[in-house]
Enzyme design. Sequence first.
Site, PDB file in Angstrom:
ATOM      1  CG  HIS A 186       4.139   3.606   9.622  1.00  0.00           C
ATOM      2  ND1 HIS A 186       4.675   2.570  11.152  1.00  0.00           N
ATOM      3  CD2 HIS A 186       3.986   2.929   9.247  1.00  0.00           C
ATOM      4  CE1 HIS A 186       4.023   1.664  10.954  1.00  0.00           C
ATOM      5  NE2 HIS A 186       3.000   1.763   9.415  1.00  0.00           N
ATOM      6  CG  HIS A 221      -1.084   2.957   8.278  1.00  0.00           C
ATOM      7  ND1 HIS A 221      -1.900   1.222   8.468  1.00  0.00           N
ATOM      8  CD2 HIS A 221       0.028   2.705   7.987  1.00  0.00           C
ATOM      9  CE1 HIS A 221      -1.087   0.226   8.478  1.00  0.00           C
ATOM     10  NE2 HIS A 221       0.478   1.094   8.254  1.00  0.00           N
ATOM     11  CD  GLU A 222       2.261   4.332   4.861  1.00  0.00           C
ATOM     12  OE1 GLU A 222       3.806   3.681   5.685  1.00  0.00           O
ATOM     13  OE2 GLU A 222       1.945   2.838   4.988  1.00  0.00           O
ATOM     14  CD  GLU A 251       7.053   1.756   8.066  1.00  0.00           C
ATOM     15  OE1 GLU A 251       6.359   1.391   6.919  1.00  0.00           O
ATOM     16  OE2 GLU A 251       7.119   0.874   8.583  1.00  0.00           O
ATOM     17  CG  ASN A 252      10.988   5.109   2.644  1.00  0.00           C
ATOM     18  OD1 ASN A 252      11.148   4.062   2.766  1.00  0.00           O
ATOM     19  ND2 ASN A 252       9.784   5.053   1.708  1.00  0.00           N
ATOM     20  CD  GLU A 307       3.227  -2.032  10.087  1.00  0.00           C
ATOM     21  OE1 GLU A 307       2.282  -1.462   9.360  1.00  0.00           O
ATOM     22  OE2 GLU A 307       4.344  -1.736   9.261  1.00  0.00           O
ATOM     23  N   GLY A 363       1.010  -0.982   0.074  1.00  0.00           N
ATOM     24  CA  GLY A 363       0.229   0.116   0.070  1.00  0.00           C
ATOM     25  C   GLY A 363       0.960   1.254  -0.105  1.00  0.00           C
ATOM     26  CB  ALA A 364       2.002   3.539   1.680  1.00  0.00           C
TER      27      ALA A 364
HETATM   28 ZN   LIG Z   1       2.288   0.901   8.237  1.00  0.00          ZN
END
Ligand SMILES: [Zn+2]
Length: 846
Positions: free
Chosen positions: A305, A301-302, A270-271, A324, A267-268
Amino acid sequence: MPSLTRAEAAARAELLRVSAYHVDLDLSAARDSATFGSTTTVRFSCTRPGSSTFAELRATSIVAARLNGAPLPAEAYADGRLQLTDLRADNELVVHAEMPYSNTGEGLHKFTDPEDGEVYLYAKAGQTFAPDIFACFDQPDLKATIRLAVTAPVTAEGDPSRAQWTVLANGAGTQVAPGRWEFADTPVISTYLMTVVAGPYHGRHIVHDGVPLGVYCRRSLAAQLDKDSEELFRITVACLDRYHELFQIRYPFGKYDQVFVPEFPAGAEENPGCVTVREELLFRSAATAVEREFRAMVIAHEMAHMWFGNLVTLRWWDDIWLNESFAEYMGWRVTAEVTEFTGAWTNFAIIRKGWGYTADQLPSTHPVAPEHVETTELARLNFDGISYAKGASVLRQLVAWVGDDAFLRGVRAFFQAHAYGNATLADLLAAISEASGRDLTGWAEAWLRRPQVNTLRPEVTIGPDGRYREVTVVQTAPPAYPTLRPHRIGIGVYDVELRHRVEVALDPVVDGGRTPVPELTGVEAGRLLLLNDGDLTYAKIRFDPASRAELAALLPSMVDPLARALVWSAAMDATRDAELPAVEFMALAMAGLPVETAEAVFDGTLRFAREVVAKKYLRPALRPAAMTELAAACQRALRAASPGSSRQLAAARGLSQCAGLEEVELLAAWLAGRQLPPELTLDADLRWTVLYRLVVIGAAGEAEIAAELDRDPSALGAEHAARCRAAVPSAEAKARAWDTILHDDQSSARLVTAAAEGFWQPEQEQLTEEYVPRYFAEMPAMAARRPSGTARLVARFAFPQYAVSAQTVAAAEAMLAREDISPTLRRVVLDETDELRRALAAREIS
Ligand SMILES: [Zn+2]
């Protein structure tokens, strides 16, 4: 290549302190070359001089490697590891290597846009691919600063055929000379969080509250980004403000870019400072409100993180829930709190949680927080519905249990104590215990350390006066995992609307799993008694016989969408458990779907009815009629939807996916631009959806697919075409697709996966019969050869999921008895076979 073990990581963490990486990537030949140059200088200290260790690197070749100035011998590098001996107290390792670009979305992915020939790169280091980009000690608890420099291709001034490149990374970047980019040092971060993104990306920027925000995509999607950027920034800003408020620690990574990247395998990611997002979420075609809500949740969500995962990082992969589950919980919560998608928890209840319940009942189930995960390879398999959806749901229950204030105070203390460091389950529990004044040991043991889902059932007696005489909530656990859990739940008494509600604590230590609810005694009985009203806990719920008898009549008129979602969700898992016959679920769907107004509930229910019930659980003879009924339900929803609405789009898609021979004429007319519902735009992705269905039922073929690909020569068009081609009902098409699925390593993993998705169709059982034994014979070699992430997707989609028979189960069991199959394939086949058994059981009662 060996996967890093927990013991190796612990030993290395004890031995080393890593202070800084300087990484210099030479991407200047990216347009033509299959490899890139990677030079890493890493400074680290060693607590026991004279010892040995290793760094990780997956290179095509090592040009030079020096430890403390001395060249390392060629034999020091084998199997992705570079052996380092006779360490000093302070060390410098310099590695110059040629590294391969990837086509799987992991490592440094290279993509060529078929629309304009431009090349795009992005790095996905998480969770174990940093060594595909630079030499490093790849484990989450050896954090260091990373200074990156990149040499990118330069387009000659005035060359109209190619655009200039932009290079992005975790820190802010500057182009110091044509094609040469230097980036600010990151704060200390884990290696799995490093990224770089390079290519002629198109971007837009704002600054909010002192934080520079950017959104990017490839040039051929620029118009889409420009159209959506206002919404993307609005949601990003709202989330950032909310996290500052909730966490009370400033966003720690400088700027915040979100880059929509092609062929992303998740999905993505989180850098820190540079989130990569699958570009399908940029919606080149019309999107439904449910899809936009999901995108908002991904943004939230990201961003969560940045604190959970990036600022405070798990020590080892057995705590991926710290990353997560928290990001997932915060994602849905903050979306509901500060964006226009205030009903996000309904989406969570009907769609996302189902992913968790399903995963949790598979043979591969594991605790939310397993005590030991032995290798990084095994950890990667745990990025599933348990670590995300169940974990988030369990955290929601924790908030209900300790109260939101105490939860947030605990979380803030956790960040303060471990910022820029690593932490474990015990650290978090200690922080929340201290803030709430409650001992969470028993709670954590039952919820986080034990797998599987329990069931809550009401036992109800109603007196002759129509009032509840006695209500008891009975909790049961699966025999293999007999742990009962404490719950705080709502109980709703419903007619069309909620009429009465109580909140109760179920404490199995006190009541042994039978909790009387005296608060309901004397309350006038409703048509439905709903356990877990408000969806605060994670449990399967069942109904008392009187409520169950009312469902079909009551459900369509129930006012509260979240309550309907809970009822639907309960019906789904009762169907999966072969407690509710599949035909009864279909009857419920026929009653509820056409009038379902909550779009997430419509989508989630329709998908389950079509993909699980009609295609797998009903006896095959009943399937065509069921699909016809579902198509009719979609027709009714389509007629009721207002022109141009999201609901109209959802119904049109639904109709396209359920269509049978009766609807062929209509769908063909749509493709020709006729008989379209008012204001419905048949854009690229909807056209492909329609065509795919026509191909499956034999009403279109290669000529139509080729024509559609001419209309849509994009990368996504190519994926749709690959899926359609694999679905063509001819022996030649199946043979070609099978060859792609098993042997094509040149095409990107996306195209291979698309072929796997299209291959099996319940309508084509005879045609594909011979491939059932071939799956079990040929997949082990495929899984051994391909990278595990790709192997997992291909093995799952290519599994003969519609071959519901005892023979398929026996063939799967025979394969599982082999000792030489990869852990990835074993897990996929174990789980998919369990799904086959469920389908067999469902067919027996329908
Ligand atoms: Zn995540």
